[in-house]
Write an enzyme that holds these catalytic residues in place. Structure first.
Site, PDB file in Angstrom:
ATOM      1  N   TYR A 119       0.728  -0.691   0.191  1.00  0.00           N
ATOM      2  CA  TYR A 119      -0.461   0.021   0.178  1.00  0.00           C
ATOM      3  C   TYR A 119       0.713   1.406  -0.058  1.00  0.00           C
ATOM      4  CZ  TYR A 119      -4.017   2.949   2.030  1.00  0.00           C
ATOM      5  OH  TYR A 119      -4.948   4.007   1.238  1.00  0.00           O
ATOM      6  N   LYS A 130      -1.667  -0.757  -3.633  1.00  0.00           N
ATOM      7  CA  LYS A 130      -2.788  -0.394  -3.772  1.00  0.00           C
ATOM      8  C   LYS A 130      -1.388   0.918  -4.188  1.00  0.00           C
ATOM      9  CE  LYS A 130      -5.909   1.978  -1.362  1.00  0.00           C
ATOM     10  NZ  LYS A 130      -6.732   1.842  -0.368  1.00  0.00           N
TER      11      LYS A 130
END
Length: 291
Positions: free
Chosen positions: A132, A160
């Site tokens: 992330y 992400k």
């Protein structure tokens, strides 16, 4: 590969406690509406203000409710590597399909520190890891060089990306190939993200517009960008309105309008302002989600 519309689930609260009944209802509704996957206990799920027991309970409840119908990517990140390993180990234990693991925030690790952190998680638990990268919140950015090194680890399967830098999608695709799973962390730029080679979005907007977000992702993955643009135009006011105030205050207000949960957050977050509420209400109506 994880692809399509993954909802960054809100965590409903009621009188200060996690509202498990509302959470189960939300998960069931998401699946009924065609959401491709679930992501509990991320930023939108207010993970910083969940206790460890609450965090684990929400992840477990999500997995048990989903019952394998759609994948669950459990939030399991921390700026404390030992804690990240603990949360990752628990996610695997209860049957999550992957974990979402954020870079170290506040303590600002170097690129070598970022690599060492994720390598430790990778080596400790055998479960797919979605990195992330959200420098706007963590202050640190995973560089292309470090990302390439991380992808060489056994369990790291993708990212992400909430940098809003669309060129990075192509650069990462060039370095790591199409098998590196790139998921957008920004609803507003998800159209361009997929055009550059992304395969999905971990979406805030999907909390209240799951069917539209799924249809949008399916259109981009089918190469039907005319249809995708039509949906994008319909959703763009809502994408913007949901970030007028700090996330997830606006989306919790929107969810409350749909009867999904109480409009309740945990301090230091507060409910959306009256001005933000008006923008959300207008955008929900514009998208056809409310009369």
């Amino acid at each position: 590969m994880f692809k399509g519309s993954y909802v960054a689930l809100i965590t409903p609260f009621k009188n200060g406690a996690v509202d498990e009944a509302a959470f189960v209802k939300l998960v069931e509704w998401q699946i009924e509406q065609g959401t491709h996957g679930l992501v509990p206990c991320g930023t939108t799920g207010e993970s910083p203000t969940l206790s460890h027991d609450e965090h684990k309970r929400v992840v477990e409840l999500c997995v048990k409710t989903a019952k394998g119908r759609v994948p669950v990517i459990a939030g399991a990140g921390s700026n404390n590597t030992v804690e990240a390993i603990e949360l990752t180990r628990f996610a695997k234990k209860v049957g999550a399909d992957a974990v979402l693991s954020v870079t170290g925030y506040y303590n600002k690790p170097s690129q070598e520190g970022i690599f060492a952190h994720f390598k430790a998680v990778n080596d400790a638990v055998d479960i797919p890891i979605i990195l992330y990268n959200i420098p706007g919140r963590t202050i640190v950015d995973i560089t292309l060089e470090t990302m390439t090194r991380l992808f060489e680890l056994k369990n790291v399967v993708g990212v992400k990306d909430a940098t809003a830098n669309l060129a990075r999608v192509s650069l990462q695709r060039q370095e790591m190939g199409a098998e590196f799973c790139q998921l957008s962390g920004e609803d507003a730029t998800a159209l361009g993200f997929n055009a550059h080679g992304g395969v999905g979005c971990i979406s805030v907007t999907a909390n209240v517009a799951p069917a539209l977000c799924s249809a949008f992702q399916e259109a981009t993955l089918d190469g039907d960008y005319r249809k995708a643009l039509e949906i994008q135009d319909r959703l763009m006011p809502l994408h913007n309105a949901l970030f007028v105030d700090p996330n997830p205050a606006p989306v919790k207000y929107a969810a409350n309008l749909l009867g999904l949960c109480a409009n309740e957050l945990r301090l230091p977050l507060v409910p959306a302002s009256a001005a933000a509420e008006q923008k959300v209400l207008g955008a929900m109506r514009s998208a056809g989600l409310l009369n």
